[in-house]
Design a protein around this motif. Structure first.
Motif, PDB file in Angstrom:
ATOM      1  N   SER A 147      -2.588   4.252   4.138  1.00 35.00           N
ATOM      2  CA  SER A 147      -3.339   3.484   4.978  1.00 35.00           C
ATOM      3  C   SER A 147      -4.744   3.423   4.682  1.00 35.00           C
ATOM      4  O   SER A 147      -5.388   2.258   4.834  1.00 35.00           O
ATOM      5  CB  SER A 147      -3.012   3.952   6.553  1.00 35.00           C
ATOM      6  OG  SER A 147      -3.651   5.024   6.435  1.00 35.00           O
ATOM      7  N   GLU A 148      -5.242   4.405   3.994  1.00 30.08           N
ATOM      8  CA  GLU A 148      -6.593   4.251   3.365  1.00 30.08           C
ATOM      9  C   GLU A 148      -6.932   2.720   2.534  1.00 30.08           C
ATOM     10  O   GLU A 148      -7.981   2.428   2.311  1.00 30.08           O
ATOM     11  CB  GLU A 148      -7.127   5.455   2.629  1.00 30.08           C
ATOM     12  CG  GLU A 148      -7.360   6.775   3.700  1.00 30.08           C
ATOM     13  CD  GLU A 148      -5.845   7.531   3.893  1.00 30.08           C
ATOM     14  OE1 GLU A 148      -6.099   8.710   4.243  1.00 30.08           O
ATOM     15  OE2 GLU A 148      -4.901   7.052   3.656  1.00 30.08           O
ATOM     16  N   THR A 200       0.944  -1.284   0.068  1.00 24.88           N
ATOM     17  CA  THR A 200       0.059  -0.013  -0.003  1.00 24.88           C
ATOM     18  C   THR A 200       0.864   1.285   0.003  1.00 24.88           C
ATOM     19  O   THR A 200       1.822   1.190   0.467  1.00 24.88           O
ATOM     20  CB  THR A 200      -0.823   0.140   1.189  1.00 24.88           C
ATOM     21  OG1 THR A 200      -0.057  -0.302   2.410  1.00 24.88           O
ATOM     22  CG2 THR A 200      -1.953  -1.157   1.299  1.00 24.88           C
ATOM     23  N   LEU A 233       1.649  -3.583   4.573  1.00 24.82           N
ATOM     24  CA  LEU A 233       0.896  -2.597   5.042  1.00 24.82           C
ATOM     25  C   LEU A 233       1.655  -1.552   5.869  1.00 24.82           C
ATOM     26  O   LEU A 233       1.068  -0.417   6.550  1.00 24.82           O
ATOM     27  CB  LEU A 233      -0.339  -3.009   5.712  1.00 24.82           C
ATOM     28  CG  LEU A 233      -1.274  -4.124   5.131  1.00 24.82           C
ATOM     29  CD1 LEU A 233      -2.344  -4.275   5.821  1.00 24.82           C
ATOM     30  CD2 LEU A 233      -1.650  -3.631   3.656  1.00 24.82           C
ATOM     31  N   ARG A 234       2.973  -1.571   5.865  1.00 20.93           N
ATOM     32  CA  ARG A 234       3.676  -0.848   6.840  1.00 20.93           C
ATOM     33  C   ARG A 234       3.493   0.686   6.385  1.00 20.93           C
ATOM     34  O   ARG A 234       3.669   1.067   5.220  1.00 20.93           O
ATOM     35  CB  ARG A 234       5.391  -1.173   6.404  1.00 20.93           C
ATOM     36  CG  ARG A 234       5.412  -2.545   7.337  1.00 20.93           C
ATOM     37  CD  ARG A 234       6.978  -2.924   7.026  1.00 20.93           C
ATOM     38  NE  ARG A 234       7.174  -3.062   5.571  1.00 20.93           N
ATOM     39  CZ  ARG A 234       8.668  -3.214   5.104  1.00 20.93           C
ATOM     40  NH1 ARG A 234       9.675  -3.004   5.924  1.00 20.93           N
ATOM     41  NH2 ARG A 234       8.600  -3.097   3.945  1.00 20.93           N
ATOM     42  N   ASN A 235       3.645   1.545   7.290  1.00 23.31           N
ATOM     43  CA  ASN A 235       3.704   2.773   7.223  1.00 23.31           C
ATOM     44  C   ASN A 235       5.208   3.338   6.744  1.00 23.31           C
ATOM     45  O   ASN A 235       6.029   4.029   7.270  1.00 23.31           O
ATOM     46  CB  ASN A 235       3.461   3.744   8.371  1.00 23.31           C
ATOM     47  CG  ASN A 235       3.322   5.346   8.179  1.00 23.31           C
ATOM     48  OD1 ASN A 235       2.964   5.645   7.062  1.00 23.31           O
ATOM     49  ND2 ASN A 235       3.451   5.894   9.450  1.00 23.31           N
ATOM     50  N   ASP A 277      -5.428  -0.069   2.921  1.00 24.16           N
ATOM     51  CA  ASP A 277      -5.214  -1.280   3.780  1.00 24.16           C
ATOM     52  C   ASP A 277      -6.375  -2.156   3.526  1.00 24.16           C
ATOM     53  O   ASP A 277      -6.078  -3.390   3.022  1.00 24.16           O
ATOM     54  CB  ASP A 277      -5.044  -0.967   5.034  1.00 24.16           C
ATOM     55  CG  ASP A 277      -3.835  -0.501   5.529  1.00 24.16           C
ATOM     56  OD1 ASP A 277      -3.024  -0.056   4.219  1.00 24.16           O
ATOM     57  OD2 ASP A 277      -3.413  -0.269   6.647  1.00 24.16           O
TER      58      ASP A 277
END
Length: 674
Positions: A579-580, A576, A603-605, A582
Motif C-alpha cells: 500500500s505504500e 501495487t 490498488l487492492r490489498n 499507492d
C-alpha cells in the motif's frame, strides 16, 4: 456388333473400350495400384461412381485421395449415408430425410419415433460403433435407377413419409437414383464410393445433435440433426479436432464475456449491447478506417435509416430482398377529443417505410443532388452506415450474424474509363488494411447469377474490368488464391471477394467490391460528359471490414482476445505490491493516461501473484508492477502479456515513451503506407 467408345485420359492417350466398360475397368487396365487408389471418376467433367458404365465417347480423370477437395466431398457424403443406415439399424421406426456433406463434415436429419424422442449427445458413441461395423463389412454401394412412382411407393411401404413427400417434387418422367448397401436403400443423386470399406473407420467423429425443421420451415415438424466430421485418414481427423478445440478456446462469445466486451439478450435478439471496453475496440477501428478513407479521397456522408418503400421498389431491392427487410406503415397520432390522449394509428392512405438493409440507394440520391460534371469524377462517398436485415432466428450467431450491423461502406461513382484504376486502387487499400491486422487472404471473382438485372454485354464489361484490375494489382495469381466463382455474384453486379485466413487457418469472406451498371440506370443517376450530354456513371460498391460487428468477432478469435496494443480496450494496469506504493502508482497511471494510453490501477490489498493471474486471464497487454523499491527509485517493473515475456525494470519516462510508441495504430507509424 459390339459398340466401342473412345476414352480420352489426362495424359493425352486414348483407349478404345467396349460398351458396358466402367471407369473402374479402365483403372484396373492401367494398373492395380491405380485401381486400388481410385475413389470415383470425373467423366466429361461430372463426378461419377467408378462402377457406372460409359455412355459414349468420354474424357476420363480418375479421382484419388490426392484430389483432396473432390475426395473429401465423396467420403463425407458416404459417411452421411452410413450414419443414416446405422441410426435405422439401431432405432427401428426412425424416419430419414436428408444428409449432405458440409465444409468440414456431414449431417443427417432424422424423425425419431414419438416413443424414442429426440436424439441426444449420449446416443453418439453407440451410433459411431454401428457406423464402424458397417464400414468393416465392406458392402458395395450400388446405384439403381427407379421411376418416381416406384420410389414413392417404396417409401410409403417403408413408412417414410418425409421421403415420400419429397420425391413427388422431383420432375415427373425423369429417372431417380437410389443407392443400396446390402438391404438398406436411400434416395440419393450420388455419387458414392465403390464400397463402405473404402472409408477409414477411424477418420470420422460424430460431434453434436441439434433440432432442425423439416425443409427449414418452422411451421413443419421438428427433426433431430446429427452432425459429424469426416476425413480421408485419422491424421486429418486429429488435426481437425485440435483446430476445433482451439476454435472453442477462441470463441468470440466466450472471450467477449470474459473480457466484458459485449452481451446479447432476447429483448433485442440479433442486436449487440456494446460495453465500454468492447466499444473502445469499435471506436479505434472506426478511427483507423476513417483515416484510411480520408487518405484515399473518400468523403463521408450520413443517410436516413427509413426510406419510402417506393424507393426500394425502384432500386429493385423490394422485389429481390423484401423478405429480409423490416417495413413499417407511417404511423399518425389518433387523439381522443375529450381526454386528449393519443394512440398510434395507421392512416388509411399510409405510406410504408422500410428500414435500410444497405446504403447504396441512399448514396445514389446524394450523388444526384445538383449537376455533376465528368471533371468531378470519380466521386467516392463513404458512410459508417447502420443497416438492418431480417435474418432468420436460427441463423443468428453472436457477432458473426446479426440483424443490426454497421458497415464501413462506400460507393465510387466513376466513368467507364476510370473503373479499372479505381478497383486497382481499392485492391491496394484493402491489402494495406488486412496486412495491418496480420491477415493473409485469397481474392475471388464472383460471376453473374442466373437471376440478375442488366444486359449480358454490361455483365461482360463489368466482369472483365474486375479481372483487369486484379491483374494490374498483381493479385490474379496462385499467391493470392485467385479463383473465379460462376453464379455467385449479386443480382446487380459481379464482385471481387477477399477471403481472410486467421491465426488457426479458418477463412472468412469479408471485403468486397462490385462493378454495378444496374442501380445507376434504375435510379436515373447521370453526369455531364465532355460532349455535353448525360451519361450513366458506373457505381462501385465496396467495403473492407464488411460489418464492424462481424469484423470485431473475427478479430477476437484471430487474436484469441490478445489484441495488439493499439486495439486493446485496456492497454496497461498499474498494480501495487504494498500500500505504500499507492501514491506513486496513481502518478504512473496519470502520466500514462496523459500520454494517451488507456490505463487502470489495481490498488487492492491482494497478493501480487493473484493480481498477475487475474490480469493475465483478462488479457491485459501490460502489467506494471510497483512495490516499495520501485516507488523509492521511481522505476517500474513491466510485465508484458505472454508466457515467454520477461519482466523488465524501467524508469518512468522510458516506460511512457515505449508504450506510447507501441500503442500507435499501424497506419500512424513511421514508414506505414499513406
Amino acid at each position: 456388333m459390339t459398340q466401342h467408345f473412345k476414352i480420352a485420359l489426362p495424359d493425352g492417350s486414348v483407349r478404345e473400350v467396349e460398351a458396358g466398360t466402367t471407369p473402374a475397368d479402365v483403372a484396373a487396365a492401367i494398373g492395380p495400384g491405380l485401381a486400388k487408389a481410385a475413389l470415383a471418376a470425373r467423366v466429361n467433367g461430372e463426378v461419377r461412381d467408378l462402377q457406372r458404365p460409359f455412355e459414349g465417347d468420354s474424357e476420363l480423370a480418375l479421382i484419388t485421395s490426392r484430389d483432396e477437395a473432390d475426395a473429401l466431398e465423396l467420403v463425407r457424403h458416404d459417411y452421411a449415408h452410413i450414419l443414416a443406415e446405422a441410426v435405422q439399424n439401431l432405432f427401428p421406426g426412425t424416419q430419414i430425410t436428408f444428409g449432405p456433406a458440409t465444409d468440414d463434415g456431414f449431417y443427417y436429419d432424422f424423425a425419431p419415433t414419438a416413443e424414442r424422442g429426440p436424439f441426444t449427445e449420449e446416443d453418439l458413441p453407440v451410433i459411431e460403433e454401428e457406423m464402424r461395423r458397417i464400414i468393416a463389412k465392406d458392402e458395395k454401394l450400388v446405384r439403381e435407377v427407379w421411376t418416381r412412382e416406384q420410389v414413392r411407393q417404396f417409401f410409403i411401404d417403408q413408412g417414410e413419409a418425409f421421403k415420400a413427400e419429397w420425391v413427388m417434387e422431383l420432375p415427373e418422367g425423369e429417372p431417380i437414383t437410389m443407392y443400396r448397401t446390402g438391404e438398406w436403400l436411400d434416395l440419393c443423386r450420388g455419387p458414392h464410393l465403390a464400397s463402405t470399406g473404402k472409408l477409414d473407420a477411424q477418420a470420422f467423429k460424430l460431434t453434436r445433435v441439434s433440432g432442425a425443421y423439416w425443409r427449414g420451415d418452422q411451421n413443419n415438424a421438428m427433426l433431430s440433426r446429427i452432425y459429424g466430421t469426416g476425413w480421408l485418414n485419422k491424421k486429418q481427423l486429429d488435426a481437425h479436432l485440435v483446430r476445433l478445440e482451439e476454435a472453442a478456446k477462441r470463441d468470440h462469445r466466450k472471450i467477449g464475456r470474459e473480457m466484458d466486451l459485449f452481451h446479447l439478450q432476447e429483448e433485442a435478439h440479433g442486436s449487440v449491447f456494446w460495453h465500454p471496453k468492447g466499444y473502445r475496440i469499435w471506436r479505434e477501428l472506426e478511427a483507423y478506417m476513417r483515416r484510411k478513407m480520408d487518405g484515399a479521397g473518400y468523403r463521408e456522408i450520413k443517410t436516413p435509416q427509413l426510406m419510402d418503400v417506393r424507393q426500394w421498389t425502384q432500386s429493385g431491392h423490394w422485389g429481390k430482398y423484401a423478405e429480409n427487410m423490416f417495413a413499417v406503415p407511417d404511423i399518425v397520432p389518433d387523439v381522443d377529443e375529450e381526454s386528449g390522449a393519443a394512440a398510434p394509428k395507421v392512416a388509411d392512405d399510409a405510406d410504408w417505410l422500410a428500414i435500410k438493409p444497405m446504403n447504396c440507394p441512399a448514396h445514389v440520391l446524394v450523388f444526384k443532388q445538383g449537376i455533376t460534371s465528368y471533371r468531378e469524377l470519380p466521386i467516392r462517398l463513404g458512410e459508417m452506415g447502420c443497416c438492418h436485415r431480417n435474418e432468420p432466428h436460427g441463423a443468428l450467431h453472436g457477432l458473426m450474424r446479426v440483424r443490426q450491423f454497421t458497415q464501413d461502406d462506400a460507393h465510387i461513382f466513376c466513368t467507364e474509363r476510370q473503373v479499372v484504376d479505381e478497383v486497382r486502387a481499392f485492391c491496394r487499400l484493402a491489402d494495406d488494411v488486412y496486412k495491418d491486422f496480420g491477415f493473409t487472404y485469397h481474392v475471388k471473382l464472383a460471376l453473374r447469377p442466373d437471376k440478375r438485372f442488366g444486359s449480358d454485354s454490361d455483365w461482360d464489361k463489368a466482369e472483365q474490368e474486375l479481372r483487369d484490375a486484379v491483374a494490374e494489382a498483381g493479385m490474379a495469381n496462385a499467391d493470392y488464391g485467385w479463383e473465379e466463382l460462376p453464379g455467385e455474384g449479386a443480382f446487380y453486379a459481379p464482385k471481387l471477394e477477399w477471403h481472410l485466413t486467421d491465426a488457426i487457418g479458418r477463412t472468412w469472406q469479408v471485403g468486397t467490391i462490385q462493378g454495378d451498371r444496374v442501380l445507376p440506370e434504375r435510379l436515373d443517376a447521370t453526369y455531364i460528359g465532355e460532349d455535353g450530354d448525360k451519361h450513366r456513371p458506373v457505381m462501385l460498391h465496396r467495403a473492407i471490414f464488411g460489418s464492424y460487428e462481424r469484423f470485431i468477432g473475427i478479430l477476437i478469435e484471430h487474436y484469441a482476445g490478445k489484441f495488439p496494443l493499439w486495439l486493446a480496450p485496456v492497454q496497461a494496469v498499474v498494480a501495487t505490491i504494498v500500500s505504500e506504493a499507492d501514491d506513486y502508482a496513481r502518478e504512473v497511471a496519470a502520466k500514462l493516461t496523459a500520454a494517451g494510453l488507456r490505463v487502470e490501477t489495481d490498488l487492492r490489498n491482494e497478493k501480487i501473484n493473484y493480481k498477475v493471474r487475474e490480469h493475465s486471464l483478462a488479457k491485459i497487454p501490460n502489467l506494471i508492477v510497483i512495490g516499495k523499491r520501485e516507488a523509492e527509485e521511481r522505476t517500474v517493473a513491466l510485465r508484458p502479456l505472454g508466457a515467454d515475456a520477461r519482466q523488465e525494470v524501467l524508469g518512468l519516462d522510458a516506460l511512457v515513451e515505449r508504450l506510447r510508441a507501441e500503442a500507435l495504430p499501424p497506419d500512424m507509424r513511421e514508414g506505414s503506407p499513406a
